[in-house]
Design an enzyme around this catalytic site. Sequence first.
Site, short mmCIF file in Angstrom:
data_model
loop_
_atom_site.label_atom_id
_atom_site.label_comp_id
_atom_site.label_asym_id
_atom_site.label_seq_id
_atom_site.Cartn_x
_atom_site.Cartn_y
_atom_site.Cartn_z
N SER A 200 -5.50 27.43 -41.39
CA SER A 200 -6.19 26.71 -40.31
C SER A 200 -5.34 25.65 -39.62
O SER A 200 -5.73 25.16 -38.57
CB SER A 200 -7.46 26.09 -40.85
OG SER A 200 -7.15 25.18 -41.88
N HIS A 234 -11.32 31.72 -41.29
CA HIS A 234 -11.01 31.55 -39.86
C HIS A 234 -10.76 32.87 -39.15
O HIS A 234 -10.64 32.89 -37.93
CB HIS A 234 -9.79 30.63 -39.68
CG HIS A 234 -10.11 29.20 -39.93
ND1 HIS A 234 -10.60 28.36 -38.96
CD2 HIS A 234 -10.05 28.47 -41.08
CE1 HIS A 234 -10.82 27.17 -39.48
NE2 HIS A 234 -10.48 27.20 -40.76
N LYS A 263 -18.26 29.66 -38.92
CA LYS A 263 -17.24 29.49 -37.88
C LYS A 263 -17.55 30.50 -36.76
O LYS A 263 -18.46 30.28 -35.97
CB LYS A 263 -15.85 29.63 -38.48
CG LYS A 263 -15.58 28.61 -39.60
CD LYS A 263 -14.16 28.60 -40.06
CE LYS A 263 -13.95 27.87 -41.39
NZ LYS A 263 -14.27 26.45 -41.40
C1 LIG Z 1 -9.88 28.65 -45.20
C2 LIG Z 1 -11.22 28.03 -45.39
N1 LIG Z 1 -11.98 28.43 -46.41
C3 LIG Z 1 -13.20 27.92 -46.62
C4 LIG Z 1 -13.70 26.94 -45.81
C5 LIG Z 1 -15.06 26.38 -46.09
O1 LIG Z 1 -16.01 26.95 -45.23
P1 LIG Z 1 -17.52 26.47 -45.26
O2 LIG Z 1 -17.63 25.40 -44.23
O3 LIG Z 1 -18.34 27.67 -44.97
O4 LIG Z 1 -17.77 25.93 -46.63
C6 LIG Z 1 -12.95 26.48 -44.74
C7 LIG Z 1 -13.52 25.42 -43.87
O5 LIG Z 1 -12.91 24.76 -43.11
C8 LIG Z 1 -11.68 27.03 -44.51
O6 LIG Z 1 -10.92 26.62 -43.51
#
Ligand SMILES: Cc1ncc(COP(=O)(O)O)c(C=O)c1O
Length: 412
Positions: A200, A234, A263
Amino acid sequence: MPKSAFFSALQAELDRLDQAKVSKRNENVIESFTSDPSPKAVIQGKQYTIFNSNDYLGLRHHPVLKEADHATVEKFGTGPGAVRFISGSLQMYKDLEQAIAKFHGREDAMVVSSAFATNVAVMSCLIKGQSKESMVSENSLVISDELNHRSIIEGIRAASIDSTHKAIFKHMDAEDLRRVLEENKGKFARIIVVTDGVFSMLGEYQDLAKLRAVIDAYDATYPEGIVLVVDDAHGVGCFGTTGRGVEEVCGAKADVLVGTLGKAFGTDGGYVVGDKVVIDYLRESAATYVYSNSISPGTAGAALKAFEMMQEAEGTQLLKQSRDNIALFKKLMSEEGLVFAAESTHPIQPLLIGDPAKAKQVKLGLYEMGYLVTNINYPVVSKGRDEIRIQISAAHTQTEIETFVKAVKSVM
Ligand SMILES: Cc1ncc(COP(=O)(O)O)c(C=O)c1O
């Protein structure tokens, strides 16, 4: 009072974070959104165009998703009432899980309250058995990309294994994974390789085809084989021609794939897809699933609509619009001589700044001009690679992207 001494220590820690200018709790508060097709955030009465959201397709304001949310609330109420094994699953959860499994071409899917909680579930449960009586041994080595998301790291921590059962491979380096697999031959029953799909900070992605080739070459070397876990939070919904994420872009599959509904799918919650045996095992053993409420019924209804839409003409059109907007943004930025911290084909586009103070200035300058972006600094990125993370949405209009790039240029 001893307790007040403890609270004083908490306050001192807050003060330390504030003084270091790394505190996160005083975030912008969005009072409302405008109702145009590319909704603006209203903060203290002023409108801001959003270039820092993971809502990559603009689905969270889509009338069809809102309608599905409302209709599901009417039918199932506003909350799940209890965890699923206590008072039963709602049909909507079952329908959503089937749709997710089908979308990703897997036998089954399990929805959890968030992708973070999903990663904690997947990692802790695959690494070792969750009870003394478990038939799953402790004898795993987990090998993690060095820049994996915090939720993966917490999932590994939740397994409570010592450092001899953990290894990292260099970021996006399949040859380094090969080295770790070679060095550990004969030492472990099974290997769990885990990685983000899209990373990200820079919008770069793990080449799953390369990882898969290395994993397949070593699979038979370990008695219980090698399992590839990919968290493509993502990527799912927005990356690849049909939004199947990094798997589609690379033409290679994970054994266990984690995604988020929060997302590109415009709603909230996390999910994992895989073989039925894996999902069944997780439904029995994952504490964040067994002992924690699922997402709200309305959210599940809206998410189901998002999956349906992705497979209809509108989803195809949104993905095309996303790609067109990214291409336009990149073209305009390069015409202005603005440099990216990495080459990305994903909606995450990192503008290279190189200095934390300047990154903050650029962010504040853009804020003054009515734009929301995020500054990302060392140690999240390496020294001298401080950046402004810009996230392009399919909902942005051409004019918005053009005026935004001019604003970036003027602030720089
Ligand atoms: C790579 C990754 N995994 C998991 C998550 C967590 O997602 P959630 O908001 O659904 O818990 C994020 C959130 O930014 C993320 O960037």
